[in-house]
Enzyme design. Sequence first.
Site, PDB file in Angstrom:
ATOM      1  N   ALA A  29       0.864  -1.186   0.000  1.00  0.00           N
ATOM      2  CA  ALA A  29       0.000   0.000   0.000  1.00  0.00           C
ATOM      3  C   ALA A  29       0.901   1.237   0.000  1.00  0.00           C
ATOM      4  O   ALA A  29       0.779   2.132   0.843  1.00  0.00           O
ATOM      5  CB  ALA A  29      -0.971   0.002   1.184  1.00  0.00           C
ATOM      6  N   HIS A  31       2.962   4.579  -0.353  1.00  0.00           N
ATOM      7  CA  HIS A  31       2.583   5.990  -0.415  1.00  0.00           C
ATOM      8  C   HIS A  31       3.867   6.829  -0.495  1.00  0.00           C
ATOM      9  O   HIS A  31       4.980   6.269  -0.572  1.00  0.00           O
ATOM     10  CB  HIS A  31       1.710   6.371   0.790  1.00  0.00           C
ATOM     11  CG  HIS A  31       2.305   5.973   2.123  1.00  0.00           C
ATOM     12  ND1 HIS A  31       3.476   6.507   2.598  1.00  0.00           N
ATOM     13  CD2 HIS A  31       1.896   5.079   3.059  1.00  0.00           C
ATOM     14  CE1 HIS A  31       3.741   5.983   3.777  1.00  0.00           C
ATOM     15  NE2 HIS A  31       2.806   5.097   4.085  1.00  0.00           N
ATOM     16  N   GLY A  33       5.561   8.324   1.601  1.00  0.00           N
ATOM     17  CA  GLY A  33       6.580   8.004   2.611  1.00  0.00           C
ATOM     18  C   GLY A  33       7.505   6.913   2.095  1.00  0.00           C
ATOM     19  O   GLY A  33       8.740   7.042   2.129  1.00  0.00           O
ATOM     20  N   HIS A  34       6.906   5.834   1.579  1.00  0.00           N
ATOM     21  CA  HIS A  34       7.726   4.744   1.016  1.00  0.00           C
ATOM     22  C   HIS A  34       8.534   5.253  -0.179  1.00  0.00           C
ATOM     23  O   HIS A  34       9.698   4.880  -0.364  1.00  0.00           O
ATOM     24  CB  HIS A  34       6.831   3.596   0.539  1.00  0.00           C
ATOM     25  CG  HIS A  34       5.999   2.962   1.605  1.00  0.00           C
ATOM     26  ND1 HIS A  34       4.633   3.078   1.640  1.00  0.00           N
ATOM     27  CD2 HIS A  34       6.341   2.213   2.677  1.00  0.00           C
ATOM     28  CE1 HIS A  34       4.159   2.415   2.680  1.00  0.00           C
ATOM     29  NE2 HIS A  34       5.172   1.884   3.335  1.00  0.00           N
ATOM     30  N   GLY A 144      11.348   4.625   7.902  1.00  0.00           N
ATOM     31  CA  GLY A 144      10.774   5.938   8.211  1.00  0.00           C
ATOM     32  C   GLY A 144      10.832   6.209   9.709  1.00  0.00           C
ATOM     33  O   GLY A 144      10.608   5.314  10.520  1.00  0.00           O
ATOM     34  N   GLN A 150      10.756   1.293  16.146  1.00  0.00           N
ATOM     35  CA  GLN A 150      11.157   0.209  15.247  1.00  0.00           C
ATOM     36  C   GLN A 150      12.607   0.410  14.805  1.00  0.00           C
ATOM     37  O   GLN A 150      13.388  -0.548  14.720  1.00  0.00           O
ATOM     38  CB  GLN A 150      10.229   0.162  14.036  1.00  0.00           C
ATOM     39  CG  GLN A 150      10.665  -0.799  12.952  1.00  0.00           C
ATOM     40  CD  GLN A 150       9.598  -1.030  11.899  1.00  0.00           C
ATOM     41  OE1 GLN A 150       8.760  -1.909  12.030  1.00  0.00           O
ATOM     42  NE2 GLN A 150       9.631  -0.256  10.823  1.00  0.00           N
TER      43      GLN A 150
HETATM   44  O1  PAF Z   1       7.462  -0.731   8.998  1.00  0.00           O
HETATM   45  C1  PAF Z   1       6.942  -1.670   8.359  1.00  0.00           C
HETATM   46  O2  PAF Z   1       6.219  -1.485   7.378  1.00  0.00           O
HETATM   47  C2  PAF Z   1       7.184  -3.102   8.828  1.00  0.00           C
HETATM   48  O3  PAF Z   1       7.285  -3.158  10.208  1.00  0.00           O
HETATM   49  C3  PAF Z   1       8.415  -3.742   8.156  1.00  0.00           C
HETATM   50  C4  PAF Z   1       9.679  -3.000   8.498  1.00  0.00           C
HETATM   51  C5  PAF Z   1       8.214  -3.760   6.647  1.00  0.00           C
HETATM   52  C6  PAF Z   1       8.573  -5.179   8.625  1.00  0.00           C
HETATM   53  O4  PAF Z   1       7.467  -5.959   8.296  1.00  0.00           O
END
Ligand code: PAF
Length: 273
Positions: A29, A31, A33-34, A144, A150
């Site tokens: 999905a 966006h 950000g990615h 991000g 994370q």
């Molecule tokens: O941040 C995310 O979208 C998830 O935690 C990741 C790093 C892809 C691991 O599944």
Amino acid sequence: MLIIRSVCELKKELSNLKGEIGFVPTMGALHNGHISLIEKSKTQNDYTVVSVFVNPTQFLPNEDFDKYPKNESNDIKICKNLEVDILFMPDKNEIYLENEPKILAPKNLANILEGAVRPGHFDGVCMILNKFFNLIKPKRAYFGKKDAQQIAVVENLVKTFFMNIEIIPCEIIREADGLALSSRNSYLDEEQKLYALKLSRSLLKAQNLINQGQVDTQMIKSEMKTILEPLKIDYIAFTNKNFQEISKIEINNTIILVAAVVGTTRLIDNIWI
Ligand code: PAF
């Protein structure tokens, strides 16, 4: 761009690459950000590999795994336009085997904030990234800052297992109105979007108070609470960059994190001071 769905094929293709690999793990999905992570990887590496995998082990039983937003054709289009080299879209059975050894996130990070509200979540993140890092062997991996905790968990993972991977934290991308981009924003209707703005507004208020010289976190927190009302607040936290709670703002060493529920959607946001 190669679209690869099997581990075996991915290994084969990776063995042909001569150069540095940048890796952008995602749950799809995609966006803006990615897109910003992918663009950064493109500038810093010879090859960019993107994964799209909704990782079941990082969802709690009551969470949104089954309804997590999916838009495979758009993800492919975005990655093609950005000239990603390999888009890895595996099925769960390619990734998880029966009777696997488990990796647990370190307690000091796993039991606080996101980890306290979502017990086991970071174990699942460690499991999947350990697999992807071993498979893809990137030189750099892009995350991000919206998922600030994370990043700390992943940095610990890489250090613990002596992986030679540079973790690159990337700036939060926001809508013009301040809402931090997230795939989960698609759950929000127009009215809920207005409520969701309370997260970034509360952080902006905190930033303004700090700019005016305020350092007392309790005082800032109570101002943030007023803005966040009537949302259900999971936490408002002030930590240093090691995720230890602080009572006074330390310039260049403070993260203010907020998590709140809008309707049935849980949102997180933060700023780095
Ligand atoms: O941040 C995310 O979208 C998830 O935690 C990741 C790093 C892809 C691991 O599944």
